[in-house]
Design an enzyme around this catalytic site. Structure first.
Site, PDB file in Angstrom:
ATOM      1  N   TYR A  17       0.847  -1.194   0.000  1.00 12.19           N
ATOM      2  CA  TYR A  17       0.000   0.000   0.000  1.00 12.19           C
ATOM      3  C   TYR A  17       0.876   1.235   0.000  1.00 12.19           C
ATOM      4  O   TYR A  17       1.862   1.298   0.739  1.00 12.19           O
ATOM      5  CB  TYR A  17      -0.927   0.030   1.224  1.00 12.19           C
ATOM      6  CG  TYR A  17      -2.348  -0.303   0.836  1.00 12.19           C
ATOM      7  CD1 TYR A  17      -3.013   0.505  -0.078  1.00 12.19           C
ATOM      8  CD2 TYR A  17      -2.987  -1.417   1.341  1.00 12.19           C
ATOM      9  CE1 TYR A  17      -4.304   0.197  -0.472  1.00 12.19           C
ATOM     10  CE2 TYR A  17      -4.274  -1.724   0.946  1.00 12.19           C
ATOM     11  CZ  TYR A  17      -4.931  -0.912   0.034  1.00 12.19           C
ATOM     12  OH  TYR A  17      -6.191  -1.217  -0.360  1.00 12.19           O
ATOM     13  N   GLU A  25      -0.640   4.782  -0.501  1.00 13.18           N
ATOM     14  CA  GLU A  25      -1.490   5.938  -0.792  1.00 13.18           C
ATOM     15  C   GLU A  25      -0.685   7.213  -0.619  1.00 13.18           C
ATOM     16  O   GLU A  25       0.080   7.365   0.340  1.00 13.18           O
ATOM     17  CB  GLU A  25      -2.715   5.931   0.128  1.00 13.18           C
ATOM     18  CG  GLU A  25      -3.687   4.833  -0.265  1.00 13.18           C
ATOM     19  CD  GLU A  25      -4.924   4.761   0.614  1.00 13.18           C
ATOM     20  OE1 GLU A  25      -5.068   5.603   1.511  1.00 13.18           O
ATOM     21  OE2 GLU A  25      -5.737   3.852   0.399  1.00 13.18           O
ATOM     22  N   ASP A  79      -6.631  13.181 -25.759  1.00 15.49           N
ATOM     23  CA  ASP A  79      -6.615  11.778 -25.344  1.00 15.49           C
ATOM     24  C   ASP A  79      -5.838  11.031 -26.434  1.00 15.49           C
ATOM     25  O   ASP A  79      -6.371  10.727 -27.498  1.00 15.49           O
ATOM     26  CB  ASP A  79      -8.064  11.286 -25.240  1.00 15.49           C
ATOM     27  CG  ASP A  79      -8.160   9.834 -24.822  1.00 15.49           C
ATOM     28  OD1 ASP A  79      -7.159   9.109 -24.933  1.00 15.49           O
ATOM     29  OD2 ASP A  79      -9.264   9.420 -24.393  1.00 15.49           O
ATOM     30  N   THR A 101      -3.516   5.628 -22.352  1.00 16.98           N
ATOM     31  CA  THR A 101      -3.296   4.305 -21.783  1.00 16.98           C
ATOM     32  C   THR A 101      -1.853   3.916 -22.110  1.00 16.98           C
ATOM     33  O   THR A 101      -1.172   4.598 -22.884  1.00 16.98           O
ATOM     34  CB  THR A 101      -4.244   3.262 -22.392  1.00 16.98           C
ATOM     35  OG1 THR A 101      -4.175   3.359 -23.810  1.00 16.98           O
ATOM     36  CG2 THR A 101      -5.668   3.482 -21.934  1.00 16.98           C
ATOM     37  N   LYS A 146      -1.760   0.223 -25.586  1.00 16.86           N
ATOM     38  CA  LYS A 146      -2.129   0.174 -27.018  1.00 16.86           C
ATOM     39  C   LYS A 146      -0.824   0.274 -27.827  1.00 16.86           C
ATOM     40  O   LYS A 146       0.016  -0.611 -27.714  1.00 16.86           O
ATOM     41  CB  LYS A 146      -3.142   1.274 -27.329  1.00 16.86           C
ATOM     42  CG  LYS A 146      -4.448   1.104 -26.529  1.00 16.86           C
ATOM     43  CD  LYS A 146      -5.503   2.097 -26.939  1.00 16.86           C
ATOM     44  CE  LYS A 146      -6.828   1.852 -26.248  1.00 16.86           C
ATOM     45  NZ  LYS A 146      -6.951   2.501 -24.927  1.00 16.86           N
ATOM     46  N   ARG A 199      -1.413  -2.984 -18.956  1.00 17.95           N
ATOM     47  CA  ARG A 199      -2.760  -2.430 -19.050  1.00 17.95           C
ATOM     48  C   ARG A 199      -2.905  -1.351 -17.988  1.00 17.95           C
ATOM     49  O   ARG A 199      -3.081  -1.634 -16.804  1.00 17.95           O
ATOM     50  CB  ARG A 199      -3.745  -3.569 -18.787  1.00 17.95           C
ATOM     51  CG  ARG A 199      -5.108  -3.260 -19.207  1.00 17.95           C
ATOM     52  CD  ARG A 199      -5.959  -4.483 -19.396  1.00 17.95           C
ATOM     53  NE  ARG A 199      -6.949  -4.132 -20.361  1.00 17.95           N
ATOM     54  CZ  ARG A 199      -6.813  -4.322 -21.660  1.00 17.95           C
ATOM     55  NH1 ARG A 199      -5.739  -4.921 -22.138  1.00 17.95           N
ATOM     56  NH2 ARG A 199      -7.745  -3.941 -22.484  1.00 17.95           N
TER      57      ARG A 199
HETATM   58  N1  DSN Z   1     -12.011   0.352 -25.726  1.00 15.77           N
HETATM   59  C1  DSN Z   1     -10.783   0.944 -26.234  1.00 15.77           C
HETATM   60  C2  DSN Z   1     -10.650   0.767 -27.696  1.00 15.77           C
HETATM   61  O1  DSN Z   1     -10.917  -0.317 -28.141  1.00 15.77           O
HETATM   62  O2  DSN Z   1     -10.266   1.680 -28.406  1.00 15.77           O
HETATM   63  C3  DSN Z   1     -10.651   2.347 -25.835  1.00 15.77           C
HETATM   64  O3  DSN Z   1     -10.759   2.443 -24.446  1.00 15.77           O
END
Ligand code: DSN
Length: 430
Positions: free
Chosen positions: A63, A65, A209, A235, A238, A244
């Site tokens: 932990y 925080e 984003d 994120t 990707k 993730r």
């Molecule tokens: N669900 C994702 C995508 O497939 O682009 C984005 O969060």
């Protein structure tokens, strides 16, 4: 439920396969599924073995925080160094003034930004989901659509490109507090500089984003939104090819509000094992090897797009500037759902997606979104992508020979093995 006769001593030392063969078996099956299909979901990737190792590590026990040097728990000196390394690396990678690496996923990154700079009911101007936006950009049933006043812009009906005249007109009308650019299904460059001009005209903050194209930004293959934005969210799993998870970048003036919005505003203890994996991902993303990988992602996307067009399919905007493209099925006899199912039969994984001005609901949709980060990670090159494009085009014709096409996919998967060093679900043998 029957009580298994395991002793405490055994539980303390036994491996997963011994303790839970059911889950171990499912993990093995998932590895085989990933190995045996051509993965074209644009938002997925196969992360590095080093990142998997960091992700499965002991800070999952800790932990912490708070933030490095300012925790609410003892014993944080090592995890402080881990989190600080992740912060320093991602700031250097994207040239950011401030970074928060604690958000657990992409939805939390956008929530953190909204919580840091908006009050309930404030107006957000963002791209429509069916034109390529994201559910956290204002879908009615998402927290974004429930807590804020959402006004949308879209793409031009003819070109399918972002219509900046419309963005400006709508912005002047609705005077948003925040403009959001970027999304999940837009195949062309996001021109953040043009959004900045509009944001300045109407006195709005600007968020990009970049979850989908962050890897291309890191490799200088897409313009970096960071200098033009108050906030940038992403994120890490990707194009960035990491664990993730998510992170937020911002200008120094927003740093305190952002950090407070993440913790204690919306999350408790950060997932330090995941932050360790993010740190490794950011180190890799600054390397020459990563740049070469991203160049191949782009080359493969162009090769796939060309092959699909040669095979008689329509692509929105005719191609791509990024890692993804959208097949527009409106002139064919296929719906997005049928096409997704047909590709599954020939061992290709993709997802249906609405196209702009789609008359079908999202559950059916008229588009198919395809991307190249994952296949590139397993070594596919342009000639492989031309074959993938041919398989897809042939699969989407009446009377296609499904068995023969599936075999052609299998040949590619065998030629480009995924995680060849793995024996069993996660055991890496060098
Ligand atoms: N669900 C994702 C995508 O497939 O682009 C984005 O969060």
């Amino acid at each position: 439920m029957a009580v298994a006769q395991e002793t405490f001593e055994h539980l303390r030392h036994a491996a997963l396969l011994e303790i839970d063969p059911e889950i171990a078996g499912l993990l093995e099956r998932e590895l085989e599924r990933q190995r045996g299909q051509i993965e074209l979901i644009a938002s997925e990737n196969f992360t590095w073995p080093s990142v998997l190792e960091a992700q499965a590590s002991v800070p999952t026990n800790k932990y912490a925080e708070g933030y490095p040097g300012r925790r609410y728990y003892g014993g944080c000196d090592v995890v402080d160094e881990i989190e600080q390394a992740a912060i320093d690396r991602v700031k250097a990678l994207f040239g950011a003034e401030h970074a928060n690496v604690q958000p657990h996923a992409g939805a939390q990154t956008n929530m953190a930004v909204y919580f840091s700079c908006l009050e309930h009911g404030d107006t957000i101007l963002a791209m429509r989901l069916d034109h390529g936006g994201h559910l956290t950009h204002g879908l009615k049933v998402n927290f974004s659509g429930r807590l804020y006043t959402i006004v949308s812009y879209g793409v031009d009906r003819e070109s399918n490109l972002i219509d900046f005249e419309e963005v400006r007109r709508v912005a002047q009308e609705c005077r948003p507090k925040l403009i959001v650019c970027g999304g999940s299904a837009y195949a062309r460059t996001i021109e953040t500089e043009r959004f900045r001009e509009i944001a300045d005209d109407v006195g709005a903050l600007l968020l990009c984003d970049m979850a989908h194209f962050a890897g291309l930004v890191a490799a200088d293959l897409h313009p970096n939104p960071t200098p033009y934005c108050d906030f940038v969210t992403s994120t890490t799993h990707k194009t960035l090819a990491g664990p993730r998870s998510g992170f937020v970048l911002c200008k120094e003036e927003h740093a305190a509000a952002l950090d407070k919005a993440v913790f204690p505003g919306m999350q408790g203890g950060p997932l330090l094992h995941s932050i360790a994996a993010k740190a490794t991902c950011f180190k890799i993303a600054a390397s020459q090897g990563f740049r070469s990988y991203q160049e191949q992602v782009r080359a493969n996307a162009d090769a796939l797009a060309e092959a699909l067009v040669d095979g008689g399919l329509d692509l929105l905007t005719g191609g791509t500037d990024t890692h993804l493209m959208q097949v527009d099925l409106r002139k064919s006899s296929w719906t997005g759902r049928e096409a997704e199912e047909r590709l599954d039969e020939v061992n290709i994984t993709a997802n249906r997606n609405t196209v702009p001005f789609d008359e079908r609901p999202p559950t059916v949709a008229s588009g198919l979104r395809l991307g190249t980060p994952a296949v590139t990670m397993r070594g596919f090159d342009e000639s492989d992508m031309r074959e993938v494009g041919a398989i897809i085009s042939e699969a989407l014709t009446e009377g296609a020979e499904i068995g023969a096409l599936a075999e052609r996919s299998d040949v590619l998967c065998e030629k480009r093995p995924l995680y060849p060093g793995f024996r069993g679900f996660t055991t890496y043998v060098a």
